[in-house]
Design an enzyme around this catalytic site. Structure first.
Site, mmCIF file in Angstrom:
data_model
loop_
_atom_site.group_PDB
_atom_site.id
_atom_site.type_symbol
_atom_site.label_atom_id
_atom_site.label_comp_id
_atom_site.label_asym_id
_atom_site.label_seq_id
_atom_site.Cartn_x
_atom_site.Cartn_y
_atom_site.Cartn_z
ATOM 1 N N TYR A 75 0.838 -1.201 0.000
ATOM 2 C CA TYR A 75 0.000 0.000 0.000
ATOM 3 C C TYR A 75 0.874 1.253 0.000
ATOM 4 O O TYR A 75 0.602 2.212 -0.698
ATOM 5 C CB TYR A 75 -0.913 -0.011 1.233
ATOM 6 C CG TYR A 75 -1.999 1.036 1.172
ATOM 7 C CD1 TYR A 75 -3.270 0.711 0.685
ATOM 8 C CD2 TYR A 75 -1.767 2.348 1.581
ATOM 9 C CE1 TYR A 75 -4.270 1.654 0.614
ATOM 10 C CE2 TYR A 75 -2.764 3.304 1.505
ATOM 11 C CZ TYR A 75 -4.013 2.959 1.025
ATOM 12 O OH TYR A 75 -4.999 3.902 0.955
ATOM 13 N N PHE A 127 -7.752 19.663 -24.375
ATOM 14 C CA PHE A 127 -8.412 18.381 -24.619
ATOM 15 C C PHE A 127 -9.773 18.392 -23.916
ATOM 16 O O PHE A 127 -9.979 19.150 -22.975
ATOM 17 C CB PHE A 127 -7.510 17.269 -24.061
ATOM 18 C CG PHE A 127 -8.062 15.898 -24.279
ATOM 19 C CD1 PHE A 127 -8.163 15.371 -25.560
ATOM 20 C CD2 PHE A 127 -8.487 15.118 -23.209
ATOM 21 C CE1 PHE A 127 -8.687 14.098 -25.753
ATOM 22 C CE2 PHE A 127 -8.997 13.841 -23.405
ATOM 23 C CZ PHE A 127 -9.094 13.333 -24.680
ATOM 24 N N ASP A 128 -10.722 17.547 -24.357
ATOM 25 C CA ASP A 128 -12.092 17.667 -23.830
ATOM 26 C C ASP A 128 -12.237 17.383 -22.321
ATOM 27 O O ASP A 128 -12.941 18.109 -21.627
ATOM 28 C CB ASP A 128 -13.135 16.914 -24.673
ATOM 29 C CG ASP A 128 -12.745 15.493 -25.006
ATOM 30 O OD1 ASP A 128 -11.775 14.994 -24.416
ATOM 31 O OD2 ASP A 128 -13.410 14.871 -25.852
ATOM 32 N N ASP A 218 0.259 19.682 -20.559
ATOM 33 C CA ASP A 218 -0.563 18.483 -20.691
ATOM 34 C C ASP A 218 0.284 17.575 -21.575
ATOM 35 O O ASP A 218 0.363 17.758 -22.789
ATOM 36 C CB ASP A 218 -1.911 18.853 -21.322
ATOM 37 C CG ASP A 218 -2.845 17.655 -21.411
ATOM 38 O OD1 ASP A 218 -2.379 16.526 -21.205
ATOM 39 O OD2 ASP A 218 -4.037 17.861 -21.706
ATOM 40 N N ALA A 220 0.650 14.322 -22.517
ATOM 41 C CA ALA A 220 0.312 12.966 -22.989
ATOM 42 C C ALA A 220 1.233 12.477 -24.109
ATOM 43 O O ALA A 220 1.618 11.318 -24.137
ATOM 44 C CB ALA A 220 -1.147 12.924 -23.449
ATOM 45 N N LYS A 261 -0.948 7.160 -23.461
ATOM 46 C CA LYS A 261 -0.429 7.486 -24.785
ATOM 47 C C LYS A 261 1.063 7.181 -24.823
ATOM 48 O O LYS A 261 1.437 6.031 -24.914
ATOM 49 C CB LYS A 261 -0.739 8.953 -25.123
ATOM 50 C CG LYS A 261 -2.202 9.201 -25.485
ATOM 51 C CD LYS A 261 -3.093 9.347 -24.300
ATOM 52 C CE LYS A 261 -4.506 9.746 -24.677
ATOM 53 N NZ LYS A 261 -5.080 10.719 -23.755
ATOM 54 N N HIS A 453 -21.887 12.369 -27.953
ATOM 55 C CA HIS A 453 -21.290 11.506 -28.980
ATOM 56 C C HIS A 453 -21.099 10.069 -28.528
ATOM 57 O O HIS A 453 -21.120 9.152 -29.332
ATOM 58 C CB HIS A 453 -19.960 12.095 -29.456
ATOM 59 C CG HIS A 453 -18.971 12.330 -28.364
ATOM 60 N ND1 HIS A 453 -19.142 13.303 -27.402
ATOM 61 C CD2 HIS A 453 -17.807 11.706 -28.068
ATOM 62 C CE1 HIS A 453 -18.117 13.271 -26.572
ATOM 63 N NE2 HIS A 453 -17.294 12.314 -26.950
HETATM 64 C C1 LIG Z 1 -6.079 11.468 -23.251
HETATM 65 C C2 LIG Z 1 -5.801 12.842 -22.899
HETATM 66 C C3 LIG Z 1 -6.182 13.363 -21.656
HETATM 67 C C4 LIG Z 1 -7.006 12.584 -20.644
HETATM 68 O O1 LIG Z 1 -6.382 11.434 -20.267
HETATM 69 P P1 LIG Z 1 -7.130 10.062 -19.893
HETATM 70 O O2 LIG Z 1 -6.014 9.157 -19.560
HETATM 71 O O3 LIG Z 1 -7.931 9.654 -21.082
HETATM 72 O O4 LIG Z 1 -7.998 10.361 -18.716
HETATM 73 C C5 LIG Z 1 -5.820 14.666 -21.366
HETATM 74 N N1 LIG Z 1 -5.153 15.417 -22.246
HETATM 75 C C6 LIG Z 1 -4.784 14.964 -23.458
HETATM 76 C C7 LIG Z 1 -4.032 15.841 -24.400
HETATM 77 C C8 LIG Z 1 -5.100 13.662 -23.830
HETATM 78 O O5 LIG Z 1 -4.754 13.218 -25.045
#
Ligand SMILES: *Cc1c(COP(=O)(O)O)cnc(C)c1O
Length: 462
Positions: A75, A127-128, A218, A220, A261, A453
């Site tokens: 843990y 991102f959304d 961000d 990713a 990613k 969507h």
């Molecule tokens: C995928 C993504 C996120 C969110 O990440 P999740 O792992 O899907 O929760 C945030 N910002 C960007 C640019 C992304 O591509």
């Protein structure tokens, strides 16, 4: 480094396979109808080539799988957490690190710490889920991406860049006290996986210093962004990917990351902070009730080990060169056939311009989504719409928002499909394009009130 011949094929060999089910065209016509003409509602088994997303769909390496067997499921104080922190420090130069269950978990924890009610979070293009978490923290998400991003057919090396002038005027107009922080998304997913240049990041840093603001990433697709910098930006051609990443992140104060990613794992996320220990203390305090204790943050020890190994693997230039060129390979085939795409292709996907592909289908009848449906019928390919269906309605007027960028995204999972699969995809798109004049748009039979969507049901317009 690869030479001409060794560049021609994947820089790995296949050790385990997952057979694909292949449905007939008659079956696909029935299945997509039953799914309400919404590829999200198809069973994955009914899909031949799945280009819905590059998120969590990577193939892990033998080295990552070996790491899974070394999970320390304690843990507190798991050795895999300690390894992960070491790797993040080494690659990014950030001292303070916690895992989260995925990228949105990182956003959910960090944003409320940074955002006061009514403050703006300015980014190149959020991102959304990022936008959603800014709004849940009672902030306002603002996109200030360069205008070149909307010039779909024309080449620009860094369509993910901030519009620096717009950034400056926005901060001055609203006042720096009304800006929560600046967020640079690398690569810029929503603009087509387009990279941000080092020069632009430096400019944004200057702006952040001038007005006393935090700059977060961000992150990713950090490695894909670094590869583009190496390919396209003067002065970086002889630097290693790791050196480029290190420099990029030296201009930031921290990052959130979806590890699904570029960290080459199926689940996971990260928050990292360069040196602000007070901020890190606040993050840890929020993390515990939301995601889990500091040394696991919602992940199993084995997942953290796979992530640590993935972060190191993704820096391989042979891998990145194959990856980015596979996306380009598909993009080039489409362009040669006269199909309108976001050009140049980005890091993780080919984006088809749906409005230009189906000019006779009104935007309110979802041209890009219609192409996705036709690609499934044509060859069992699952693509995703990033356009009008995704944009939803204006919260006040309830009118359809008609975004300038209305795309079909053919998202390429990492290390999963070969270029033979890409040939199938290119051929299928060409065949749909050849019969485009007879394709009709779609309308709702069920429209969900939010995030429509994912679960909408539609039918062809007669
Ligand atoms: C995928 C993504 C996120 C969110 O990440 P999740 O792992 O899907 O929760 C945030 N910002 C960007 C640019 C992304 O591509």
């Amino acid at each position: 480094m690869l030479d001409d011949l060794t560049k021609m094929a994947e820089p790995y060999k296949i050790k385990m396979v997952e057979p694909l089910k292949i449905r007939t065209k008659e079956e696909r016509i029935r299945l997509i109808k039953e799914a309400g003409y919404n590829p999200f509602l198809l069973n994955a088994e009914d899909v031949y080539i799945d280009l819905l997303t590059d998120s969590g769909t990577s193939a892990m390496s033998d080295n990552q799988w070996a790491g899974m067997m070394l999970g320390d499921e304690s843990y507190a104080g798991s050795k895999n957490y300690i390894h992960l922190v070491e790797v993040v420090k080494d690659i990014f130069g950030y001292n303070y690190v916690v895992p989260t269950h995925q990228g949105r978990g990182a956003e959910k924890v960090l944003f409320p710490v940074l955002v006061k009610k009514g403050q703006y979070v300015v980014g190149n293009m959020h991102f959304d889920t990022t936008k959603a978490h800014i709004e849940l923290s009672e902030g306002i998400a603002v996109n200030l991406v360069t205008r070149e991003a909307e010039d779909v057919g024309n080449y620009h090396p860094f369509k993910g860049n901030f519009d620096i002038e717009a950034l400056k005027s926005f901060i001055e107009e609203k006042g720096p006290e009304n800006i929560a922080f600046i967020l640079a998304t690398v690569t810029c997913n929503s603009a087509g996986g387009q990279p941000v240049s080092m020069e632009n990041i430096k400019e944004v840093r200057k702006m952040a210093d001038k007005y006393g603001l935090y700059l977060f990433f961000d992150a990713a697709r950090f490695a894909e962004n670094a590869y583009f910098v190496k390919q396209r930006e003067k002065g970086y051609e002889n630097k290693s990917i790791k050196e480029i990443v290190r420099e990029m992140f030296s201009y930031g104060d921290g990052f959130t990351m979806s590890a699904k990613k570029d960290a080459l794992v199926n689940i996971g996320g990260l928050i990292a902070i360069k040196d602000d220990v007070e901020l890190f203390t606040k993050v840890k305090t929020m993390l515990i009730p939301m995601e889990g204790f500091v040394t696991y943050g919602g992940l199993a020890g084995r997942d953290m080990e796979a992530m640590a190994r993935g972060l190191e693997e993704v820096l391989s230039e042979d891998y990145l060169s194959w990856r980015i060129n596979q996306v380009k390979y598909l993009g080039d085939k489409l362009r040669e056939a006269g199909i309108p795409i976001q050009y140049p292709t980005g890091g993780h996907a080919v984006f088809i311009d749906g409005k230009k592909f189906l000019p006779h289908v009104p935007q309110e009848q979802f041209p890009s989504h219609t192409i996705c449906v036709e690609l499934y019928i044509e060859a069992g390919i699952r693509a995703v719409e990033v356009g009008t269906l995704l944009a939803g309605r204006d919260p006040v007027t309830k009118k359809e928002i008609l975004p300038a960028l209305d795309f079909v995204r053919l998202t390429i999972p990492r290390r999963v499909y070969t270029n033979s699969h890409m040939d199938v995809v290119a051929e299928a798109v060409k065949r749909v394009y050849a019969r485009r004049d007879s394709i009709k748009g779609l309308r709702f039979t069920y429209e969900p009130p939010i995030l429509r969507h994912f679960t909408a049901r539609l039918e062809p317009v007669e």
